[in-house]
Design a protein around this motif. Structure first.
Motif, PDB file in Angstrom:
ATOM      1  N   VAL A  18       0.845  -0.797  -0.119  1.00 19.63           N
ATOM      2  CA  VAL A  18       0.527   0.243  -0.036  1.00 19.63           C
ATOM      3  C   VAL A  18       0.974   1.386   0.123  1.00 19.63           C
ATOM      4  O   VAL A  18       1.916   1.120   0.647  1.00 19.63           O
ATOM      5  CB  VAL A  18      -1.233   0.013   0.652  1.00 19.63           C
ATOM      6  CG1 VAL A  18      -1.741   1.377   0.627  1.00 19.63           C
ATOM      7  CG2 VAL A  18      -2.064  -1.078   1.208  1.00 19.63           C
ATOM      8  N   ASP A  19       0.133   1.996  -0.577  1.00 16.60           N
ATOM      9  CA  ASP A  19       1.498   3.282  -1.484  1.00 16.60           C
ATOM     10  C   ASP A  19       0.394   4.455  -0.624  1.00 16.60           C
ATOM     11  O   ASP A  19      -0.413   4.607  -1.836  1.00 16.60           O
ATOM     12  CB  ASP A  19       2.300   3.483  -2.684  1.00 16.60           C
ATOM     13  CG  ASP A  19       2.804   4.131  -2.557  1.00 16.60           C
ATOM     14  OD1 ASP A  19       2.999   5.609  -2.250  1.00 16.60           O
ATOM     15  OD2 ASP A  19       3.235   4.847  -4.413  1.00 16.60           O
ATOM     16  N   ILE A  20       0.433   5.112  -0.049  1.00 17.04           N
ATOM     17  CA  ILE A  20       0.255   5.969   0.456  1.00 17.04           C
ATOM     18  C   ILE A  20       0.614   7.671  -0.504  1.00 17.04           C
ATOM     19  O   ILE A  20       1.395   8.032   0.549  1.00 17.04           O
ATOM     20  CB  ILE A  20      -0.752   6.514   2.204  1.00 17.04           C
ATOM     21  CG1 ILE A  20      -1.417   5.728   2.675  1.00 17.04           C
ATOM     22  CG2 ILE A  20      -1.438   7.974   1.936  1.00 17.04           C
ATOM     23  CD1 ILE A  20      -1.444   4.842   4.223  1.00 17.04           C
ATOM     24  N   ILE A  25      -4.018   6.711  -2.993  1.00 19.61           N
ATOM     25  CA  ILE A  25      -3.368   5.817  -2.386  1.00 19.61           C
ATOM     26  C   ILE A  25      -3.363   4.837  -3.080  1.00 19.61           C
ATOM     27  O   ILE A  25      -4.250   4.254  -4.226  1.00 19.61           O
ATOM     28  CB  ILE A  25      -4.635   5.523  -0.970  1.00 19.61           C
ATOM     29  CG1 ILE A  25      -4.898   6.206  -0.094  1.00 19.61           C
ATOM     30  CG2 ILE A  25      -3.860   4.192  -0.567  1.00 19.61           C
ATOM     31  CD1 ILE A  25      -5.317   6.313   0.749  1.00 19.61           C
ATOM     32  N   LYS A  26      -2.417   3.724  -3.251  1.00 16.76           N
ATOM     33  CA  LYS A  26      -2.077   2.954  -4.553  1.00 16.76           C
ATOM     34  C   LYS A  26      -2.376   1.778  -3.494  1.00 16.76           C
ATOM     35  O   LYS A  26      -1.215   1.337  -3.151  1.00 16.76           O
ATOM     36  CB  LYS A  26      -1.720   2.757  -5.172  1.00 16.76           C
ATOM     37  CG  LYS A  26      -1.943   3.901  -6.397  1.00 16.76           C
ATOM     38  CD  LYS A  26      -1.124   4.892  -6.396  1.00 16.76           C
ATOM     39  CE  LYS A  26       0.131   5.645  -5.813  1.00 16.76           C
ATOM     40  NZ  LYS A  26       0.144   7.178  -5.985  1.00 16.76           N
ATOM     41  N   ALA A  27      -2.985  -0.019  -4.132  1.00 13.98           N
ATOM     42  CA  ALA A  27      -2.863  -1.092  -3.383  1.00 13.98           C
ATOM     43  C   ALA A  27      -2.120  -2.441  -3.932  1.00 13.98           C
ATOM     44  O   ALA A  27      -3.136  -2.189  -5.844  1.00 13.98           O
ATOM     45  CB  ALA A  27      -4.290  -1.029  -2.206  1.00 13.98           C
ATOM     46  N   VAL A 197      13.315   6.792 -11.828  1.00 10.57           N
ATOM     47  CA  VAL A 197      13.115   8.366 -11.004  1.00 10.57           C
ATOM     48  C   VAL A 197      11.181   7.821 -10.926  1.00 10.57           C
ATOM     49  O   VAL A 197      10.435   7.821 -11.539  1.00 10.57           O
ATOM     50  CB  VAL A 197      13.321   9.739 -11.657  1.00 10.57           C
ATOM     51  CG1 VAL A 197      12.483  10.678 -10.717  1.00 10.57           C
ATOM     52  CG2 VAL A 197      14.245   9.813 -11.794  1.00 10.57           C
ATOM     53  N   ASP A 198      10.811   8.187  -9.450  1.00  9.89           N
ATOM     54  CA  ASP A 198       9.266   8.115  -9.665  1.00  9.89           C
ATOM     55  C   ASP A 198       9.003   9.218  -9.040  1.00  9.89           C
ATOM     56  O   ASP A 198       9.002   9.849  -8.418  1.00  9.89           O
ATOM     57  CB  ASP A 198       8.905   7.119  -8.447  1.00  9.89           C
ATOM     58  CG  ASP A 198       7.180   7.081  -8.407  1.00  9.89           C
ATOM     59  OD1 ASP A 198       6.736   6.064  -8.601  1.00  9.89           O
ATOM     60  OD2 ASP A 198       6.339   8.274  -7.314  1.00  9.89           O
ATOM     61  N   PHE A 199       7.677  10.239 -10.152  1.00  9.61           N
ATOM     62  CA  PHE A 199       7.599  11.246 -10.331  1.00  9.61           C
ATOM     63  C   PHE A 199       6.237  11.509  -9.926  1.00  9.61           C
ATOM     64  O   PHE A 199       5.311  11.059 -10.532  1.00  9.61           O
ATOM     65  CB  PHE A 199       7.840  12.025 -11.800  1.00  9.61           C
ATOM     66  CG  PHE A 199       8.811  13.247 -12.197  1.00  9.61           C
ATOM     67  CD1 PHE A 199       8.759  13.816 -11.117  1.00  9.61           C
ATOM     68  CD2 PHE A 199       9.358  12.612 -12.509  1.00  9.61           C
ATOM     69  CE1 PHE A 199      10.093  15.221 -11.042  1.00  9.61           C
ATOM     70  CE2 PHE A 199      10.678  13.135 -13.239  1.00  9.61           C
ATOM     71  CZ  PHE A 199      10.993  14.095 -12.313  1.00  9.61           C
ATOM     72  N   GLY A 200       5.980  11.771  -8.539  1.00 11.72           N
ATOM     73  CA  GLY A 200       4.496  11.488  -7.568  1.00 11.72           C
ATOM     74  C   GLY A 200       3.681  13.291  -7.664  1.00 11.72           C
ATOM     75  O   GLY A 200       4.013  13.550  -8.831  1.00 11.72           O
ATOM     76  N   ALA A 201       3.113  13.182  -7.251  1.00 11.80           N
ATOM     77  CA  ALA A 201       1.763  15.048  -6.789  1.00 11.80           C
ATOM     78  C   ALA A 201       3.548  15.701  -6.773  1.00 11.80           C
ATOM     79  O   ALA A 201       3.290  16.443  -7.097  1.00 11.80           O
ATOM     80  CB  ALA A 201       1.157  14.311  -6.632  1.00 11.80           C
TER      81      ALA A 201
HETATM   82 MG   LIG Z   1       4.091   8.796  -5.033  1.00 14.61          MG
END
Ligand SMILES: [Mg+2]
Ligand SMILES: Nc1ncnc2c1ncn2[C@@H]1O[C@H](COP(=O)(O)OP(=O)(O)OP(=O)(O)O)[C@@H](O)[C@H]1O
Length: 384
Positions: A18-20, A25-27, A197-201
């Motif tokens: 689970v990645d908040i 939120i992604k599971a 590289v993980d580009f989030g918000a």
């Molecule tokens: Mg993220």
């Protein structure tokens, strides 16, 4: 004793990561099918507003997690988001575990103001086989010392995290680092040097990997929201409208580049901007045709600010080790904005590719780059 018990107990073969994130939120559920890990379920829901800003909005987060829960699989592996975890790679002489424990505390005090008794401090020897060294311990490295990743997180955050998950009916079996999750999904088999590289918000995770071993990690304080915020502020529109404009500009950037590669000719930056403005202006929606043309130009400047952050991390590592990354493997929400990704590539002058996880997917599940971290978390117990 722990290993003895582990061997006696039936081995679990089904995990949820689970990645908040600040935005959603992604599971991801990963299961061993016919001896190999396979992604069997992917779920996402919007995060409560300002989830990682200052105080965590506990009630809304508990509610959101309840909506995500799998009633039969309560144990989850998660990561602590926002900028709560401090990580730093330091070069230390070869030390025993006990010595390294005290050295870690000492080093952490240099860059974390919180007293060490209020922190959970961990260290990871980066060249350990458990972290995927393709080569055995590097003899040269042994003489010079070793790279150690130091991690520190406030105790209160960890307690709060466990409590939030437990109120949502879940049990946190491990809180892992986003960098390790990304390494499991993309980094283990990297030959040469690549930056994942993980580009989030709001934030982005930068992980430099050389021959399958993590060398350097950094949290970048930028993400896709820089783009949507710019549109919202400049054009006084709401988030939905900003996303629509963003995707429109992305299409303009994509179509321009594909045209360029079809023609196989070199363009000057001025030519490109002009073409993109024309491409944008020819989009169907007349009302936004003009603003979009202008926005393409402005958003190219915004993306170049983001790219600068990336370049800083790449050159930091280059200055230290004299090793240049040969490519960037990208994930996170930015992976949907292929036009902007191309823009980054042309400015960084190294290939930027959207990462493809080395794992099977169930027939009805397709990979989406926003799930990279959650898949990597679920893989924690399945691969070393
Ligand atoms: Mg993220
Ligand atoms: N098609 C898309 N689908 C989802 N997100 C998109 C898309 N295109 C752009 N984005 C942007 O990607 C971001 C969401 O990506 P991601 O889920 O990786 O972020 P997050 O993990 O919630 O945030 P953070 O990592 O900063 O905590 C948002 O800012 C969103 O505007």
């Amino acid at each position: 004793m722990r290993n003895f018990l582990k061997n006696l107990l039936p081995k679990k073969n089904h995990f949820i990561g689970v990645d908040i994130g600040a935005y959603q939120i992604k599971a991801a559920e990963v299961k061993i099918v016919d001896g190999f890990p396979e992604v069997v379920n992917l779920k996402s829901i919007p995060s409560p507003k300002n989830v990682w800003n200052g105080q965590i909005d506990e009630e809304n987060l508990v509610q959101a997690l309840k909506d995500m829960a799998n009633p039969v699989l309560k144990e989850v592996i998660t990561c602590i988001g926002g900028e709560k975890v401090v990580s730093r790679v330091v070069r230390l002489p070869y030390l025993s575990d006990k010595e390294l424990e005290s050295a870690a505390k000492f080093e952490i005090q240099k860059f974390v103001p919180t007293p060490v008794d209020q922190l959970i401090i961990r260290y990871v020897r980066l060249s350990d086989a458990a972290f995927g060294a393709l080569e055995a311990a590097d003899k040269k490295g042994e003489q010079e010392g070793q790279d150690v990743l130091l991690l520190a997180v406030p105790l209160t955050t960890v307690y709060q995290y466990h409590s939030i998950f437990s109120r949502a009916g879940m049990v946190v079996t491990a809180a892992d680092l986003q960098a390790f999750a990304l390494w499991r999904v993309f980094g283990r088999n990297v030959r040469g040097t690549a930056a994942i590289v993980d580009f989030g918000a709001k934030t982005s995770h930068f992980v430099l990997v050389k021959d399958g071993v993590i060398k350097f990690v950094r949290l970048l304080p930028v993400g896709c929201e820089v783009l949507t915020d710019f549109i919202m502020n400049t054009y006084d529109v709401d988030y939905q409208e900003a996303m629509r404009i963003l995707e429109e500009v992305d299409t303009a950037l994509r179509s321009d580049y594909s045209q360029e590669s079809r023609q196989g000719k070199e363009e000057s930056p001025e030519d490109l901007t002009l073409q993109m403005e024309e491409a944008a202006a020819s989009l169907e929606n007349d009302y936004y045709a003009q603003p979009t043309g202008r926005t393409v130009k402005q958003l190219r400047d915004v993306i170049s600010e983001i790219t600068k952050e990336l370049r800083r991390s790449l050159s930091f590592y280059f200055t230290q080790e004299n090793i240049a990354a040969e490519k960037i493997i990208l994930s996170g929400g930015m992976g949907h904005l292929k036009g902007f990704v191309k823009e980054m590539q042309s400015s960084l002058e190294i290939p930027v590719e959207i990462g493809v996880p080395e794992i099977e997917f169930a027939a009805d599940k397709a990979y989406d780059p926003v799930y990279a971290i959650s898949i990597g978390l679920a893989l924690r117990e399945l691969i070393i």
